[in-house]
Write an enzyme that holds these catalytic residues in place. Structure first.
Site, mmCIF file in Angstrom:
data_model
loop_
_atom_site.group_PDB
_atom_site.id
_atom_site.type_symbol
_atom_site.label_atom_id
_atom_site.label_comp_id
_atom_site.label_asym_id
_atom_site.label_seq_id
_atom_site.Cartn_x
_atom_site.Cartn_y
_atom_site.Cartn_z
ATOM 1 N N TYR A 34 8.055 11.923 1.169
ATOM 2 C CA TYR A 34 7.682 11.077 0.041
ATOM 3 C C TYR A 34 8.739 11.281 -1.039
ATOM 4 O O TYR A 34 8.728 12.270 -1.750
ATOM 5 C CB TYR A 34 6.314 11.462 -0.521
ATOM 6 C CG TYR A 34 5.141 11.277 0.400
ATOM 7 C CD1 TYR A 34 5.193 10.442 1.502
ATOM 8 C CD2 TYR A 34 3.950 11.964 0.166
ATOM 9 C CE1 TYR A 34 4.106 10.279 2.340
ATOM 10 C CE2 TYR A 34 2.853 11.799 0.996
ATOM 11 C CZ TYR A 34 2.944 10.968 2.073
ATOM 12 O OH TYR A 34 1.856 10.817 2.899
ATOM 13 N N GLY A 35 9.656 10.373 -1.157
ATOM 14 C CA GLY A 35 10.612 10.493 -2.257
ATOM 15 C C GLY A 35 12.064 10.279 -1.928
ATOM 16 O O GLY A 35 12.630 9.323 -2.399
#
Length: 198
Positions: free
Chosen positions: A68-69
């Site tokens: 995530y990211g």
């Protein structure tokens, strides 16, 4: 890196039922997912108070991931909650890229474990889920190699427990797993099965 510390959250934890045991923690069925935190600004201005308030209100497990990211959701969790309360379970996952494509090669899995450790500030990740996809759903025997990689990380002390996410019950119940992972079939509140190690 971080060592879990006692926190005030247990005083606010509601006696909800049902609960279940995950990686040695008895937790509520509903935790806090960080997938939408990947877009927060570098200083995590909005995410930090939300995460802290969630734990204050009794959230006892957080689902997050280095993809995530990449890494920004984990960094927000670390900024908000490190040192982590000892009754808070951090569950992360590997097996996908930030573009949400499969990443099951041994080196990809090892790098994902290291990314999670670094961005969360943890020597040992309490629980790591192997995130599957439709291709693996049709061939449950193909999880042997990635689970073997995670088992080696577990034996090296970098992972506490191993789980499997996004797998349908028939596949997981039939899937051979390298000892001592031995997945068992469980179902979440969203009817997405979750296989946990003992």
């Amino acid at each position: 890196m971080s060592t879990p510390q006692p926190g005030p959250s247990s005083a606010h934890r509601p006696a909800t039922d049902p609960t279940y045991v995950v990686a040695g923690h008895r937790v509520d069925r509903v935790g806090f997912g960080t997938m939408r935190l990947h877009a927060v600004p570098p200083q995590y201005t909005d995410a930090v108070p939300v995460l802290r308030r969630a734990v204050d209100l009794g959230v006892d497990h957080i689902d997050t991931s280095g993809f995530y990211g990449p890494g920004t959701a984990n960094e927000a969790v670390r900024t908000a909650l490190d040192p982590y309360p000892e009754d808070l379970l951090i569950v992360t996952k590997v097996g996908w890229t930030p573009q949400f494509s499969p990443a099951f090669a041994p080196q990809q899995l090892r790098e994902a474990v290291e990314l999670n450790r670094r961005t969360l500030g943890l020597d040992t990740l309490p629980m790591v889920n192997l995130r599957l996809d439709d291709r693996l759903h049709a061939r449950p025997e193909s999880i042997d190699e990635p689970l073997g990689v995670l088992q080696a990380e577990q034996e090296a002390g970098r992972i506490g427990r191993i789980g499997i996410s996004h797998a349908p019950p028939p596949s997981m119940c039939a899937a051979p797993a390298p000892s001592p992972t031995s997945p068992a079939c469980r179902t979440s509140t969203t009817s997405r099965p979750l296989a946990m190690t003992p």
